[in-house]
Design a protein around this motif. Structure first.
Motif, PDB file in Angstrom:
ATOM      1  N   ARG A  40       0.684  -1.147  -0.025  1.00 29.24           N
ATOM      2  CA  ARG A  40      -0.239  -0.082  -0.133  1.00 29.24           C
ATOM      3  C   ARG A  40       1.013   1.164  -0.033  1.00 29.24           C
ATOM      4  NH1 ARG A  40      -5.443  -0.330   2.447  1.00 29.24           N
ATOM      5  NH2 ARG A  40      -5.078   1.625   3.227  1.00 29.24           N
ATOM      6  N   ALA A  41       0.836   1.904  -0.989  1.00 28.52           N
ATOM      7  CA  ALA A  41       1.481   3.245  -1.016  1.00 28.52           C
ATOM      8  C   ALA A  41       0.485   4.452  -1.026  1.00 28.52           C
ATOM      9  CB  ALA A  41       2.417   3.203  -2.343  1.00 28.52           C
ATOM     10  N   LEU A  64       4.756  -0.573  -8.335  1.00 24.25           N
ATOM     11  CA  LEU A  64       4.785  -1.377  -7.196  1.00 24.25           C
ATOM     12  C   LEU A  64       5.079  -2.895  -7.281  1.00 24.25           C
ATOM     13  CD1 LEU A  64       1.506   0.449  -5.644  1.00 24.25           C
ATOM     14  CD2 LEU A  64       3.974   1.031  -5.410  1.00 24.25           C
ATOM     15  N   LYS A  65       4.447  -3.431  -8.232  1.00 17.76           N
ATOM     16  CA  LYS A  65       4.671  -4.765  -8.717  1.00 17.76           C
ATOM     17  C   LYS A  65       6.301  -4.890  -8.766  1.00 17.76           C
ATOM     18  CE  LYS A  65       3.352  -8.724 -11.553  1.00 17.76           C
ATOM     19  NZ  LYS A  65       2.692  -8.868 -12.486  1.00 17.76           N
ATOM     20  N   ALA A  85      11.022  -6.311   3.183  1.00 16.92           N
ATOM     21  CA  ALA A  85      10.162  -5.183   3.201  1.00 16.92           C
ATOM     22  C   ALA A  85      10.627  -3.728   2.932  1.00 16.92           C
ATOM     23  CB  ALA A  85       9.263  -5.386   4.463  1.00 16.92           C
ATOM     24  N   ASP A  86      11.892  -3.676   3.680  1.00 17.62           N
ATOM     25  CA  ASP A  86      12.747  -2.284   3.619  1.00 17.62           C
ATOM     26  C   ASP A  86      13.325  -2.060   2.330  1.00 17.62           C
ATOM     27  OD1 ASP A  86      12.673  -0.356   5.811  1.00 17.62           O
ATOM     28  OD2 ASP A  86      13.968  -1.792   6.910  1.00 17.62           O
ATOM     29  N   HIS A  87      13.605  -3.111   1.737  1.00 17.54           N
ATOM     30  CA  HIS A  87      14.116  -2.981   0.338  1.00 17.54           C
ATOM     31  C   HIS A  87      13.052  -2.664  -0.651  1.00 17.54           C
ATOM     32  CE1 HIS A  87      15.846  -3.986  -3.718  1.00 17.54           C
ATOM     33  NE2 HIS A  87      16.800  -3.945  -3.325  1.00 17.54           N
ATOM     34  N   ILE A  88      11.825  -3.230  -0.454  1.00 11.38           N
ATOM     35  CA  ILE A  88      10.836  -2.826  -1.404  1.00 11.38           C
ATOM     36  C   ILE A  88      10.455  -1.322  -1.188  1.00 11.38           C
ATOM     37  CG2 ILE A  88       8.343  -3.240  -1.593  1.00 11.38           C
ATOM     38  CD1 ILE A  88       8.848  -6.105  -1.134  1.00 11.38           C
TER      39      ILE A  88
END
Length: 127
Positions: A40-41, A64-65, A85-88
């Protein structure tokens, strides 16, 4: 009249299945683990969206994908899914300065025995 709600726009990509080298098991076997990733951004929004509003006023969902799949470094072992998660999140912040907050949910599918979702949710605001 004040309603207590602020305007917002959240882009979402849910339930991506991605194989990632993560955790102790991957470290021992060198085999990726199946993860289910949702993102979610939250973005700064335009004053109004009409039929001719250009994409530059929002964000491409495929970004995002990409952050949760092809942007993950191949062959890199993430000990913690928190690091995945942090890398994303870092990737999404680098993509677009309109993004103010990102939340990433990761479910470790290999741990599920009866459909339960075992994993983490990490959210960060732009600093």
């Amino acid at each position: 009249m004040q309603t207590g709600f602020d305007d917002f726009l959240t882009l979402e990509v849910n339930n991506l299945h991605v194989d990632v080298l993560t955790g102790i098991y991957s470290e021992e076997t060198h085999l990726p683990q199946p993860l289910r990733i949702s993102i979610r951004a939250r973005l700064r929004i335009a004053d109004h969206y009409d039929p001719s509003t250009p994409l530059t006023q929002s964000k491409n969902y495929m970004d995002l994908k990409h952050a949760a799949s092809t942007a993950l470094p191949e062959g890199v072992h993430f000990t913690l899914i928190e690091a995945v998660a942090d890398h994303i999140i870092d990737t999404i912040f680098l993509q677009d300065d309109k993004v103010s907050h990102v939340e990433v949910k990761i479910v470790k599918l290999a741990l599920s025995e009866r459909g339960e979702e075992i994993g983490i949710t990490l959210g960060r605001g732009r600093k």
